[in-house]
Design a protein around this motif. Structure first.
Motif, PDB file in Angstrom:
ATOM      1  N   ASP A  11       0.844  -1.186   0.000  1.00 52.11           N
ATOM      2  CA  ASP A  11       0.000   0.000   0.000  1.00 52.11           C
ATOM      3  C   ASP A  11       0.884   1.244   0.000  1.00 52.11           C
ATOM      4  OD1 ASP A  11      -2.138   1.643   0.074  1.00 52.11           O
ATOM      5  OD2 ASP A  11      -2.734   1.215   2.131  1.00 52.11           O
ATOM      6  N   MET A  12       1.626   1.420  -1.096  1.00 50.37           N
ATOM      7  CA  MET A  12       2.487   2.583  -1.271  1.00 50.37           C
ATOM      8  C   MET A  12       2.295   3.094  -2.687  1.00 50.37           C
ATOM      9  SD  MET A  12       6.078   1.698   0.713  1.00 50.37           S
ATOM     10  CE  MET A  12       6.496   0.267  -0.269  1.00 50.37           C
ATOM     11  N   GLY A  13       1.807   4.309  -2.841  1.00 48.30           N
ATOM     12  CA  GLY A  13       1.482   4.795  -4.170  1.00 48.30           C
ATOM     13  C   GLY A  13       0.332   3.982  -4.750  1.00 48.30           C
ATOM     14  N   TYR A  14       0.243   3.956  -6.075  1.00 47.37           N
ATOM     15  CA  TYR A  14      -0.840   3.228  -6.741  1.00 47.37           C
ATOM     16  C   TYR A  14      -0.361   2.055  -7.589  1.00 47.37           C
ATOM     17  CZ  TYR A  14      -3.523   7.459  -5.642  1.00 47.37           C
ATOM     18  OH  TYR A  14      -4.123   8.514  -4.995  1.00 47.37           O
ATOM     19  N   GLY A  15       0.872   2.117  -8.087  1.00 47.49           N
ATOM     20  CA  GLY A  15       1.310   1.182  -9.110  1.00 47.49           C
ATOM     21  C   GLY A  15       1.195  -0.277  -8.746  1.00 47.49           C
ATOM     22  N   HIS A  16       1.673  -0.656  -7.567  1.00 43.26           N
ATOM     23  CA  HIS A  16       1.704  -2.064  -7.189  1.00 43.26           C
ATOM     24  C   HIS A  16       0.299  -2.591  -6.910  1.00 43.26           C
ATOM     25  CE1 HIS A  16       6.030  -1.755  -7.088  1.00 43.26           C
ATOM     26  NE2 HIS A  16       5.924  -0.700  -6.305  1.00 43.26           N
ATOM     27  N   GLU A  53       7.799   4.081   3.303  1.00 41.10           N
ATOM     28  CA  GLU A  53       6.726   4.789   2.600  1.00 41.10           C
ATOM     29  C   GLU A  53       6.821   6.299   2.821  1.00 41.10           C
ATOM     30  OE1 GLU A  53       1.831   4.854   2.316  1.00 41.10           O
ATOM     31  OE2 GLU A  53       2.823   3.753   3.917  1.00 41.10           O
ATOM     32  N   VAL A  54       7.078   6.705   4.056  1.00 43.58           N
ATOM     33  CA  VAL A  54       7.190   8.131   4.373  1.00 43.58           C
ATOM     34  C   VAL A  54       8.342   8.751   3.595  1.00 43.58           C
ATOM     35  CG1 VAL A  54       7.764   9.793   6.192  1.00 43.58           C
ATOM     36  CG2 VAL A  54       6.101   7.973   6.633  1.00 43.58           C
ATOM     37  N   PHE A  55       9.464   8.038   3.557  1.00 44.77           N
ATOM     38  CA  PHE A  55      10.634   8.551   2.845  1.00 44.77           C
ATOM     39  C   PHE A  55      10.345   8.676   1.351  1.00 44.77           C
ATOM     40  CE2 PHE A  55      14.660   7.722   0.541  1.00 44.77           C
ATOM     41  CZ  PHE A  55      15.359   8.860   0.949  1.00 44.77           C
ATOM     42  N   TYR A  56       9.706   7.658   0.769  1.00 42.69           N
ATOM     43  CA  TYR A  56       9.395   7.692  -0.659  1.00 42.69           C
ATOM     44  C   TYR A  56       8.469   8.856  -0.989  1.00 42.69           C
ATOM     45  CZ  TYR A  56       7.348   6.556  -5.159  1.00 42.69           C
ATOM     46  OH  TYR A  56       6.900   6.642  -6.447  1.00 42.69           O
ATOM     47  N   GLY A  57       7.427   9.054  -0.175  1.00 40.33           N
ATOM     48  CA  GLY A  57       6.497  10.149  -0.413  1.00 40.33           C
ATOM     49  C   GLY A  57       7.176  11.499  -0.318  1.00 40.33           C
ATOM     50  N   PHE A  58       8.060  11.629   0.668  1.00 42.19           N
ATOM     51  CA  PHE A  58       8.799  12.881   0.847  1.00 42.19           C
ATOM     52  C   PHE A  58       9.681  13.171  -0.364  1.00 42.19           C
ATOM     53  CE2 PHE A  58      12.912  14.724   2.187  1.00 42.19           C
ATOM     54  CZ  PHE A  58      12.477  16.002   2.498  1.00 42.19           C
ATOM     55  N   VAL A  59      10.419  12.158  -0.803  1.00 42.60           N
ATOM     56  CA  VAL A  59      11.323  12.341  -1.942  1.00 42.60           C
ATOM     57  C   VAL A  59      10.530  12.677  -3.208  1.00 42.60           C
ATOM     58  CG1 VAL A  59      12.933  11.151  -3.467  1.00 42.60           C
ATOM     59  CG2 VAL A  59      13.174  10.930  -1.003  1.00 42.60           C
ATOM     60  N   SER A  60       9.392  12.014  -3.413  1.00 46.23           N
ATOM     61  CA  SER A  60       8.587  12.257  -4.613  1.00 46.23           C
ATOM     62  C   SER A  60       8.095  13.696  -4.679  1.00 46.23           C
ATOM     63  CB  SER A  60       7.389  11.298  -4.657  1.00 46.23           C
ATOM     64  OG  SER A  60       7.816   9.966  -4.767  1.00 46.23           O
ATOM     65  N   ARG A  61       7.782  14.272  -3.522  1.00 44.90           N
ATOM     66  CA  ARG A  61       7.273  15.642  -3.499  1.00 44.90           C
ATOM     67  C   ARG A  61       8.387  16.689  -3.512  1.00 44.90           C
ATOM     68  NH1 ARG A  61       3.597  12.825  -0.336  1.00 44.90           N
ATOM     69  NH2 ARG A  61       4.694  13.256   1.600  1.00 44.90           N
ATOM     70  N   LEU A  62       9.649  16.257  -3.354  1.00 43.18           N
ATOM     71  CA  LEU A  62      10.769  17.195  -3.384  1.00 43.18           C
ATOM     72  C   LEU A  62      10.832  17.960  -4.703  1.00 43.18           C
ATOM     73  CD1 LEU A  62      13.795  15.260  -1.819  1.00 43.18           C
ATOM     74  CD2 LEU A  62      12.761  17.370  -0.952  1.00 43.18           C
TER      75      LEU A  62
END
Length: 440
Positions: A11-16, A53-62
């Motif tokens: 349950d991270m993003g939508y792709g998987h 998940e938190v790290f991925y979301g943060f990096v994506s919004r950078l």
């Protein structure tokens, strides 16, 4: 006997989860299991997943932060880079990310999940690499299948020792098949199946739903008949049974942001640029917020600021749901009357097989760069122009027949039968699930 397999995503993003959604009917529970937040997950396992998940979301919004944001995002992206394919060479050496995951698994990460999955002696189909590694490391007793979600993949998708691994890979396109071989995966563990697409958008083996929707889409995307005059034989050959009784709908553009919501701000320019056409009821616009309430509220605010609130629920709609499965259901229904999908080149590039042309927003991550290349290679997508001038370039592209051609290219060169092909492999032992004529 009913065919069953565990269907596991994250349950991270939508792709998987989008890849898992069309396979959910195979699950004993009828649901997709989320490896990172299932009921009863141990606290230590949940914490590892959550921090990731938190790290991925943060990096994506950078990417939205001026100067420093783009620099930091590119720095992170290099860590998960995909090496150049040529010259062909041995790329089986595991990267740092793989070694870290296996270190966590040595300390028990994922053991609880696999213990639960072993309560039934059925295969595992997962859309996330770490779950397949967990299954192998912690003694899953049936076959392990991993669905790949992009047109090219990093080394992270393949186990620590690929030559000794029993994980089987379900590939969406030929480049992924060849990439897996460079990573050291044995030929007998690689299957070219295509990406799993939703049955509700296909209409069975005859593709009656898809063809009916595509016929209506071509009608909207080729108002001057420039494409249909040139390629009349192609349209007649594949859509002749559906061109006489077209279910007409207004020209419809769907703009979708990804799971991190990183590109939501483009909606402001889109609404402002298309305002006159929307007020004249010349266009339908869907804004896809997914399951993100902040994106939903942002879209609502921008619609109001643009003076278009009275059109909300009429020819402007926001696609939003609290649960991902409900969102996918809504999105797939929305796609049936979508003439053009505007989104970043995520796993949705494979949805062009439904005959939906893509306008691609900027890529977020190395895999999306390769997705865009694959999309352009089959002629099913076009990179966006400046969003604030969409009222000009979009309609130029429509009048030229360019997007009608992209819609047909996606249909002709995409793979529609990913789910059936995967079932043939998993339950029928089929090595070559389809004699496909697709080049890519």
């Amino acid at each position: 006997m009913e065919k069953q397999a565990w269907i596991v995503a994250v349950d991270m993003g939508y792709g998987h989860q989008r890849a898992a959604y069309p396979l959910r009917h195979l699950s004993p529970t009828g649901k997709v299991i989320s490896a990172n937040n299932y009921q009863g997950i141990p606290e230590k396992d949940f914490r590892i997943w959550h921090e990731s998940e938190v790290f991925y979301g943060f990096v994506s919004r950078l990417i939205n932060f001026p100067l420093i944001g783009k620099y930091l995002f590119n720095l992170y992206d290099r860590l998960q880079s995909i090496k150049d394919f040529y010259p062909r060479r041995n790329l089986s050496k595991p990267n740092l990310q793989i070694r870290e995951m296996y270190s966590l698994m040595k300390n028990g990460w994922g053991e609880d999940l696999i213990k639960y999955l072993n309560t039934k002696d059925i295969p595992l189909i997962t859309t996330f690499f770490a779950v397949s590694f967990m299954a192998e490391e912690h003694g899953f007793k049936n076959d392990i299948y991993c669905v790949l979600c992009d047109a090219d993949i990093s080394r992270t998708w393949v186990s620590l020792n690929p030559q000794k691994s029993r994980i089987k890979y379900l590939a969406p396109c030929r480049r992924v098949v060849d990439r897996l071989k460079l990573y050291g995966v044995k030929d007998e563990n690689i299957f070219l199946t295509g990406f799993p697409l939703p049955e509700e958008n296909l209409g069975g083996s005859s593709l009656k739903v898809l063809k009916s929707d595509l016929a209506a889409r071509i009608h909207n995307l080729d108002p001057l008949k420039r494409y249909r005059q040139k390629y009349a034989d192609t349209v007649a050959r594949f859509l002749q049974d559906h061109t006489q009784d077209i279910k007409k709908h207004p020209l419809t553009l769907t703009f979708a942001v990804g799971g991190a919501g990183a590109q939501k701000m483009m909606a402001a320019d889109i609404l402002s640029s298309l305002k006159k056409r929307l007020l004249k009821n010349e266009l339908n616009l869907n804004l896809v917020a997914g399951t993100r309430n902040d994106v939903y509220l942002y879209f609502q605010d921008q619609i109001s600021q643009c003076g278009l609130k009275k059109l909300l629920g009429k020819n402007i709609n926001i696609i939003f749901a609290l649960e991902k499965e409900d969102y996918f259901t809504q999105f797939n229904e929305c796609l049936r009357t979508t003439d053009v999908l505007w989104t970043k080149p995520s796993e949705l590039v494979f949805y062009t097989a439904l005959g939906v042309p893509l306008i691609t927003a900027p890529s977020l991550g190395a895999q999306e760069v390769y997705n865009r290349t694959w999309l352009k290679t089959i002629g099913a997508g076009i990179s966006q122009n400046t969003p604030k001038y969409v009222h000009e370039w979009l309609f130029d592209w429509i009048d030229s027949g360019w997007l009608a051609e992209a819609a047909m290219s996606g249909f002709l060169d995409g793979r529609q039968f990913g789910v059936n092909n995967m079932m043939d492999v998993v339950f029928g032992g089929v090595k070559e699930p389809t004699k496909s004529y697709q080049l890519m």
